[in-house]
Write a protein that holds these residues in place. Sequence first.
Motif, PDB file in Angstrom:
ATOM      1  N   ALA A 166      27.022   8.873  29.596  1.00 15.72           N
ATOM      2  CA  ALA A 166      28.799   8.806  29.320  1.00 15.72           C
ATOM      3  C   ALA A 166      28.709   7.762  28.234  1.00 15.72           C
ATOM      4  N   SER A 167      28.212   6.189  28.075  1.00 18.42           N
ATOM      5  CA  SER A 167      28.385   5.491  27.557  1.00 18.42           C
ATOM      6  C   SER A 167      26.960   5.357  26.517  1.00 18.42           C
ATOM      7  N   ALA A 168      27.801   6.729  25.573  1.00 16.43           N
ATOM      8  CA  ALA A 168      26.164   6.622  24.198  1.00 16.43           C
ATOM      9  C   ALA A 168      26.855   6.393  22.693  1.00 16.43           C
ATOM     10  N   SER A 169      25.912   6.402  22.372  1.00 18.41           N
ATOM     11  CA  SER A 169      25.926   5.680  21.014  1.00 18.41           C
ATOM     12  C   SER A 169      24.524   6.831  20.202  1.00 18.41           C
ATOM     13  N   ILE A 170      25.099   7.138  18.584  1.00 21.64           N
ATOM     14  CA  ILE A 170      23.973   8.087  18.325  1.00 21.64           C
ATOM     15  C   ILE A 170      23.683   7.191  16.832  1.00 21.64           C
ATOM     16  N   GLU A 171      22.214   7.229  17.114  1.00 19.71           N
ATOM     17  CA  GLU A 171      21.413   5.661  15.776  1.00 19.71           C
ATOM     18  C   GLU A 171      20.696   6.929  14.802  1.00 19.71           C
ATOM     19  N   LEU A 172      20.454   8.009  15.274  1.00 18.90           N
ATOM     20  CA  LEU A 172      20.169   8.701  13.723  1.00 18.90           C
ATOM     21  C   LEU A 172      20.777   9.805  13.387  1.00 18.90           C
ATOM     22  N   ASN A 173      21.393   9.922  12.025  1.00 13.99           N
ATOM     23  CA  ASN A 173      22.033  10.977  11.279  1.00 13.99           C
ATOM     24  C   ASN A 173      21.897  12.764  12.095  1.00 13.99           C
ATOM     25  N   VAL A 174      21.905  13.146  13.084  1.00 18.11           N
ATOM     26  CA  VAL A 174      21.745  14.499  13.084  1.00 18.11           C
ATOM     27  C   VAL A 174      22.895  15.593  13.451  1.00 18.11           C
ATOM     28  N   VAL A 175      22.585  16.468  13.124  1.00 16.68           N
ATOM     29  CA  VAL A 175      24.227  17.159  13.669  1.00 16.68           C
ATOM     30  C   VAL A 175      23.499  18.900  14.106  1.00 16.68           C
ATOM     31  N   THR A 176      23.631  19.225  15.664  1.00 17.88           N
ATOM     32  CA  THR A 176      23.661  20.189  16.446  1.00 17.88           C
ATOM     33  C   THR A 176      23.859  20.972  15.454  1.00 17.88           C
ATOM     34  N   PRO A 177      23.231  22.108  15.099  1.00 11.71           N
ATOM     35  CA  PRO A 177      23.304  23.861  14.752  1.00 11.71           C
ATOM     36  C   PRO A 177      24.597  23.757  15.497  1.00 11.71           C
ATOM     37  N   GLU A 178      25.279  24.879  15.251  1.00  8.75           N
ATOM     38  CA  GLU A 178      26.574  25.359  15.358  1.00  8.75           C
ATOM     39  C   GLU A 178      26.499  26.453  16.568  1.00  8.75           C
ATOM     40  N   GLU A 179      24.942  27.474  16.404  1.00 13.72           N
ATOM     41  CA  GLU A 179      24.955  27.996  17.288  1.00 13.72           C
ATOM     42  C   GLU A 179      24.585  27.795  18.863  1.00 13.72           C
ATOM     43  N   PHE A 180      24.085  26.364  19.147  1.00 13.00           N
ATOM     44  CA  PHE A 180      24.150  24.742  20.152  1.00 13.00           C
ATOM     45  C   PHE A 180      25.050  24.472  20.534  1.00 13.00           C
ATOM     46  N   ARG A 181      25.781  24.102  19.449  1.00 13.88           N
ATOM     47  CA  ARG A 181      27.110  23.528  20.126  1.00 13.88           C
ATOM     48  C   ARG A 181      28.139  23.730  21.509  1.00 13.88           C
ATOM     49  N   LYS A 182      28.204  23.503  22.606  1.00 17.57           N
ATOM     50  CA  LYS A 182      29.113  23.954  23.194  1.00 17.57           C
ATOM     51  C   LYS A 182      29.128  22.790  24.700  1.00 17.57           C
ATOM     52  N   GLU A 183      30.923  23.143  25.061  1.00 16.45           N
ATOM     53  CA  GLU A 183      31.197  21.836  25.616  1.00 16.45           C
ATOM     54  C   GLU A 183      30.488  22.082  27.227  1.00 16.45           C
ATOM     55  N   TRP A 184      29.424  21.194  27.454  1.00 15.74           N
ATOM     56  CA  TRP A 184      28.773  20.952  28.803  1.00 15.74           C
ATOM     57  C   TRP A 184      29.418  19.718  29.935  1.00 15.74           C
ATOM     58  N   THR A 185      29.518  19.558  30.924  1.00 12.26           N
ATOM     59  CA  THR A 185      30.305  19.314  32.134  1.00 12.26           C
ATOM     60  C   THR A 185      28.401  18.574  32.520  1.00 12.26           C
ATOM     61  N   ARG A 186      29.350  17.083  33.020  1.00 12.52           N
ATOM     62  CA  ARG A 186      28.164  16.283  33.472  1.00 12.52           C
ATOM     63  C   ARG A 186      27.001  16.463  34.478  1.00 12.52           C
ATOM     64  N   GLU A 187      27.553  17.896  35.289  1.00 15.20           N
ATOM     65  CA  GLU A 187      26.102  18.366  36.420  1.00 15.20           C
ATOM     66  C   GLU A 187      25.878  19.286  35.563  1.00 15.20           C
ATOM     67  N   GLU A 221      19.546  19.950  18.712  1.00 14.59           N
ATOM     68  CA  GLU A 221      19.375  21.050  19.411  1.00 14.59           C
ATOM     69  C   GLU A 221      20.616  20.522  21.083  1.00 14.59           C
ATOM     70  N   ARG A 222      19.543  19.674  21.474  1.00 15.44           N
ATOM     71  CA  ARG A 222      20.010  19.093  22.948  1.00 15.44           C
ATOM     72  C   ARG A 222      20.548  18.258  22.824  1.00 15.44           C
ATOM     73  N   LEU A 223      21.146  17.851  21.580  1.00 16.92           N
ATOM     74  CA  LEU A 223      22.346  16.764  21.322  1.00 16.92           C
ATOM     75  C   LEU A 223      23.760  16.320  22.242  1.00 16.92           C
ATOM     76  N   PRO A 224      24.058  17.913  22.087  1.00 13.69           N
ATOM     77  CA  PRO A 224      24.912  17.853  23.576  1.00 13.69           C
ATOM     78  C   PRO A 224      25.545  17.889  24.953  1.00 13.69           C
ATOM     79  N   GLU A 225      24.357  18.177  25.112  1.00 16.71           N
ATOM     80  CA  GLU A 225      23.994  17.802  26.780  1.00 16.71           C
ATOM     81  C   GLU A 225      23.657  16.140  27.237  1.00 16.71           C
ATOM     82  N   MET A 226      22.346  15.637  26.252  1.00 19.88           N
ATOM     83  CA  MET A 226      23.001  14.457  26.284  1.00 19.88           C
ATOM     84  C   MET A 226      23.706  13.367  26.400  1.00 19.88           C
ATOM     85  N   ARG A 227      24.935  13.934  25.100  1.00 19.24           N
ATOM     86  CA  ARG A 227      26.168  13.170  25.867  1.00 19.24           C
ATOM     87  C   ARG A 227      26.853  13.472  26.817  1.00 19.24           C
TER      88      ARG A 227
END
Length: 250
Positions: free
Chosen positions: A109-130, A99-105
């Motif tokens: 900036a240079s991130a790599s996902i190493e395990l196969n996880v999918v963010t639930p639909e209700e937690f998908r949101k566009e985050w700015t870095r700030e 659920e916290r994947l979009p924030e950490m992405r």
Amino acid sequence: EERRTQAVSSRRWIDPEQASDLGQLDAEAIARLKSEIWPDPVNADELHDALMNLGFLTDAEVSANPQWQHWLKQLAADRRVGTIGSLDEDPRQYWLAAERLPEMRALIASASIELNVVTPEEFRKEWTRETALIEVLRGRLAALGPVTSAMLAKPLNLSTNEIDIALLALEGEGLILRGRFTPHAVEEEWCERRLLARIHRYTLKRLRQEIEPVATKDFLRFLLRWQRVTADTQIEGADAVSAVISQLEG
């Protein structure tokens, strides 16, 4: 802001020269708080809840508890948690809930996902870095107690300037307060307001425990000696009378 600050009960002292020393928070109270607020899950589900609140866990934090490593593997098999790694000059790996994947992405900036996880639909949101940094720090501050900007910046490999900007935003919300809370602290620290109030209560409780009442007979024995009534404390002469009267006037 002043009302929020006053909501954290503080002690008042007569001597202003000693106020900075006497008004310090107790180191044992701070240590007690930190031990209470750091997650202590008893199963994989509770560890997942802790990850939801903390935002992420570093490898060092996970390694400190071998049982956590086992539970994280279980959660990873269920695709509830995963790891995200930074690909900069100082590569790091973080454990996080799906659920916290979009924030950490957004934060790394240079991130790599190493395990196969999918963010639930209700937690998908566009985050700015700030905004992502503000939300991550919100969770970390709730589990760390008094902490400096440098201590918050180190795990994320960010500059203290970035951290300070996010902390100022949280301060504007009334969530945290700044000061030098740890005894002998040389750098400015930040602490969640409710946690700081708890440290104050623990400190006052310890100070009160240091002052134990005496029995009535012991108090009377002291009074008789202090007022120079007993045979071995009596004094004579005009100066003696003046001294005793001055003492009793108090």
